[in-house]
Scaffold this motif. Structure first.
Motif, PDB file in Angstrom:
ATOM      1  N   UNK A   2     -19.910  33.137  -5.298  1.00 35.36           N
ATOM      2  CA  UNK A   2     -19.223  33.423  -6.556  1.00 35.36           C
ATOM      3  C   UNK A   2     -19.407  34.890  -6.926  1.00 35.36           C
ATOM      4  N   UNK A   3     -18.399  35.413  -7.626  1.00 36.84           N
ATOM      5  CA  UNK A   3     -18.494  36.735  -8.241  1.00 36.84           C
ATOM      6  C   UNK A   3     -18.316  36.566  -9.750  1.00 36.84           C
ATOM      7  N   UNK A   4     -19.248  37.123 -10.518  1.00 34.96           N
ATOM      8  CA  UNK A   4     -19.181  37.098 -11.972  1.00 34.96           C
ATOM      9  C   UNK A   4     -18.701  38.469 -12.432  1.00 34.96           C
ATOM     10  N   UNK A   5     -17.580  38.490 -13.129  1.00 35.81           N
ATOM     11  CA  UNK A   5     -16.904  39.740 -13.482  1.00 35.81           C
ATOM     12  C   UNK A   5     -16.744  39.816 -14.990  1.00 35.81           C
ATOM     13  N   UNK A   6     -17.237  40.891 -15.585  1.00 36.84           N
ATOM     14  CA  UNK A   6     -17.102  41.055 -17.034  1.00 36.84           C
ATOM     15  C   UNK A   6     -15.804  41.785 -17.347  1.00 36.84           C
ATOM     16  N   UNK A   7     -15.056  41.244 -18.306  1.00 37.82           N
ATOM     17  CA  UNK A   7     -13.831  41.868 -18.810  1.00 37.82           C
ATOM     18  C   UNK A   7     -14.043  42.136 -20.299  1.00 37.82           C
ATOM     19  N   UNK A   8     -14.570  43.310 -20.597  1.00 36.64           N
ATOM     20  CA  UNK A   8     -15.033  43.610 -21.953  1.00 36.64           C
ATOM     21  C   UNK A   8     -13.948  43.447 -23.017  1.00 36.64           C
ATOM     22  N   UNK A   9     -12.765  44.009 -22.768  1.00 38.01           N
ATOM     23  CA  UNK A   9     -11.741  44.022 -23.806  1.00 38.01           C
ATOM     24  C   UNK A   9     -11.032  42.692 -23.977  1.00 38.01           C
ATOM     25  N   UNK A  10     -11.271  41.753 -23.081  1.00 34.82           N
ATOM     26  CA  UNK A  10     -10.770  40.387 -23.239  1.00 34.82           C
ATOM     27  C   UNK A  10     -11.865  39.432 -23.682  1.00 34.82           C
ATOM     28  N   UNK A  11     -13.063  39.960 -23.963  1.00 29.10           N
ATOM     29  CA  UNK A  11     -14.180  39.146 -24.467  1.00 29.10           C
ATOM     30  C   UNK A  11     -14.484  37.954 -23.561  1.00 29.10           C
ATOM     31  N   UNK A  12     -14.636  38.256 -22.273  1.00 31.61           N
ATOM     32  CA  UNK A  12     -14.915  37.140 -21.372  1.00 31.61           C
ATOM     33  C   UNK A  12     -15.606  37.623 -20.108  1.00 31.61           C
ATOM     34  N   UNK A  13     -16.293  36.669 -19.463  1.00 29.14           N
ATOM     35  CA  UNK A  13     -16.785  36.832 -18.105  1.00 29.14           C
ATOM     36  C   UNK A  13     -16.102  35.772 -17.262  1.00 29.14           C
ATOM     37  N   UNK A  14     -15.492  36.180 -16.171  1.00 30.63           N
ATOM     38  CA  UNK A  14     -14.817  35.225 -15.303  1.00 30.63           C
ATOM     39  C   UNK A  14     -15.657  35.026 -14.047  1.00 30.63           C
ATOM     40  N   UNK A  15     -15.708  33.782 -13.598  1.00 36.58           N
ATOM     41  CA  UNK A  15     -16.445  33.423 -12.386  1.00 36.58           C
ATOM     42  C   UNK A  15     -15.413  33.080 -11.317  1.00 36.58           C
ATOM     43  N   UNK A  16     -15.429  33.833 -10.218  1.00 34.75           N
ATOM     44  CA  UNK A  16     -14.430  33.685  -9.170  1.00 34.75           C
ATOM     45  C   UNK A  16     -15.058  33.135  -7.898  1.00 34.75           C
ATOM     46  N   UNK A  17     -14.321  32.257  -7.226  1.00 37.11           N
ATOM     47  CA  UNK A  17     -14.701  31.792  -5.897  1.00 37.11           C
ATOM     48  C   UNK A  17     -14.357  32.906  -4.911  1.00 37.11           C
ATOM     49  N   UNK A  18     -15.352  33.432  -4.190  1.00 35.85           N
ATOM     50  CA  UNK A  18     -15.084  34.574  -3.333  1.00 35.85           C
ATOM     51  C   UNK A  18     -14.306  34.212  -2.072  1.00 35.85           C
ATOM     52  N   UNK A  19     -14.310  32.951  -1.672  1.00 36.02           N
ATOM     53  CA  UNK A  19     -13.554  32.548  -0.487  1.00 36.02           C
ATOM     54  C   UNK A  19     -12.073  32.419  -0.794  1.00 36.02           C
ATOM     55  N   UNK A  20     -11.749  31.818  -1.957  1.00 37.56           N
ATOM     56  CA  UNK A  20     -10.349  31.572  -2.307  1.00 37.56           C
ATOM     57  C   UNK A  20      -9.802  32.569  -3.314  1.00 37.56           C
ATOM     58  N   UNK A  21     -10.710  33.344  -3.967  1.00 43.42           N
ATOM     59  CA  UNK A  21     -10.376  34.279  -5.054  1.00 43.42           C
ATOM     60  C   UNK A  21      -9.894  33.545  -6.314  1.00 43.42           C
ATOM     61  N   UNK A  22     -10.063  32.245  -6.361  1.00 41.69           N
ATOM     62  CA  UNK A  22      -9.588  31.476  -7.505  1.00 41.69           C
ATOM     63  C   UNK A  22     -10.622  31.442  -8.621  1.00 41.69           C
ATOM     64  N   UNK A  23     -10.105  31.297  -9.840  1.00 35.18           N
ATOM     65  CA  UNK A  23     -10.963  31.209 -11.018  1.00 35.18           C
ATOM     66  C   UNK A  23     -11.697  29.878 -11.045  1.00 35.18           C
ATOM     67  N   UNK A  24     -13.007  29.942 -11.229  1.00 38.60           N
ATOM     68  CA  UNK A  24     -13.801  28.724 -11.330  1.00 38.60           C
ATOM     69  C   UNK A  24     -14.233  28.442 -12.762  1.00 38.60           C
ATOM     70  N   UNK A  25     -14.436  29.500 -13.547  1.00 32.70           N
ATOM     71  CA  UNK A  25     -14.966  29.307 -14.887  1.00 32.70           C
ATOM     72  C   UNK A  25     -14.706  30.566 -15.699  1.00 32.70           C
ATOM     73  N   UNK A  26     -14.451  30.367 -17.008  1.00 34.65           N
ATOM     74  CA  UNK A  26     -14.338  31.489 -17.936  1.00 34.65           C
ATOM     75  C   UNK A  26     -15.370  31.292 -19.050  1.00 34.65           C
ATOM     76  N   UNK A  27     -16.182  32.307 -19.286  1.00 30.60           N
ATOM     77  CA  UNK A  27     -17.155  32.306 -20.369  1.00 30.60           C
ATOM     78  C   UNK A  27     -16.649  33.222 -21.468  1.00 30.60           C
ATOM     79  N   UNK A  28     -16.454  32.656 -22.660  1.00 30.96           N
ATOM     80  CA  UNK A  28     -16.002  33.445 -23.804  1.00 30.96           C
ATOM     81  C   UNK A  28     -17.213  34.149 -24.423  1.00 30.96           C
TER      82      UNK A  28
END
Length: 292
Positions: free
Chosen positions: A262-288
């Motif tokens: 997994x890759x955990x990526x912070x998107x400051x201006x959208x107020x979220x951290x997204x968790x991505x599956x690194x094999x498929x690049x698909x979104x697994x989870x969004x943390x507000x």
């Protein structure tokens, strides 16, 4: 948080505007704080937070300076750069007695950040005031500082720099280091044996962090304003961009889980951290979260 590159050392850095905090060394007994204002480094006992040493950053000409690129190295020592006069200082902390400070002036214009190789041998300071990187062999500091990648932007008009790239976030894979180029839309691949340029990888914008997936197969790169809604993925064997993601506005940091699933990526201006599956690049989870 930046984790020390040494496999058996503990380190960490937190940036708070005018200072950066770094936990030190294998025994964990010292904490060093690098300050912009007043410029200097202070070293504390990690258990009691008692001040052990106060080392003002006063250059050879008497001027005060910001301190940047603070790293811990083996042997109860730290290395850092003085931004304004272009110097590198090494501080050894003996078990008893005063700190021993070795000063190397004239390393280049405006060293803005630094890092040390995983074996603790080579300290690299990126130069903001000119093209090139200052390289210090900590096994032979008497040999002085060597310039590498000299003139990588020679003859080209520099772009405005909206955010300093970070050497604390470089990627190291095998005998390659991946460094963000200052004021350029490129990632530099550097041979860590010869310290020569292996390749320049064109990327989406001005890179800030280049983060290696734990298995070393990919480098994930984020970018400075105004192109900071993109993460590009560089394939290490081919040294080219193979994918581009848009996880949110103002991507500031990328962290992988220990095995890289997994890759955990912070998107400051959208107020979220997204968790991505690194094999498929698909979104697994969004943390507000608020401005992560």
């Amino acid at each position: 948080m930046y984790h020390s590159p040494y496999p058996h050392y503990f380190g960490g850095q937190l940036n708070f505007g005018n200072l950066s905090v770094r936990a030190e060394q294998a025994d964990g007994k010292l904490v060093a704080v690098s300050n912009y204002e007043p410029g200097g480094v202070r070293i504390f006992d990690a258990a009691s937070l008692t001040l052990v040493a106060d080392i003002p950053a006063v250059a050879a000409n008497g001027a005060k300076s910001k301190t940047v690129g603070l790293v811990d190295i083996p042997g109860r020592s730290f290395v850092y750069a003085l931004y304004d006069p272009g110097e590198i200082w090494r501080v050894h902390m003996p078990e008893t007695g005063a700190p021993v400070v070795t000063k190397l002036p004239g390393v280049g214009k405006l060293p803005y950040d630094g890092n040390v190789t995983a074996d603790g041998r080579f300290y690299l300071a990126g130069l903001f005031g000119e093209d090139g990187v200052a390289l210090l062999d900590l096994w032979a500091p008497e040999a002085g500082v060597r310039r590498i990648l000299d003139g990588y932007g020679h003859g080209e008009e520099p772009l405005p720099v909206y955010k300093m790239p970070h050497y604390e976030g470089w990627a190291s894979v095998g005998d390659l280091l991946f460094l963000p180029a200052v004021g350029r839309h490129e990632l530099l691949a550097v041979d860590s044996r010869s310290w020569t340029e292996r390749a320049r990888i064109p990327v989406h914008g001005q890179p800030v962090f280049a983060v290696a997936r734990p298995d070393g197969r990919e480098i994930w790169v984020n970018f400075a304003h105004p192109d900071n809604d993109v993460v590009q993925i560089v394939d290490v064997p081919s040294l080219r961009v193979v994918d581009e993601l848009r996880p949110g506005r103002a991507v500031l940091h990328i962290e992988f889980t220990p095995r890289g699933e997994q890759a955990w990526v912070s998107a400051r201006d959208d107020d979220k951290v997204v968790v991505l599956d690194t094999a498929t690049r698909r979104l697994r989870l969004t943390l507000e979260l608020t401005t992560p």
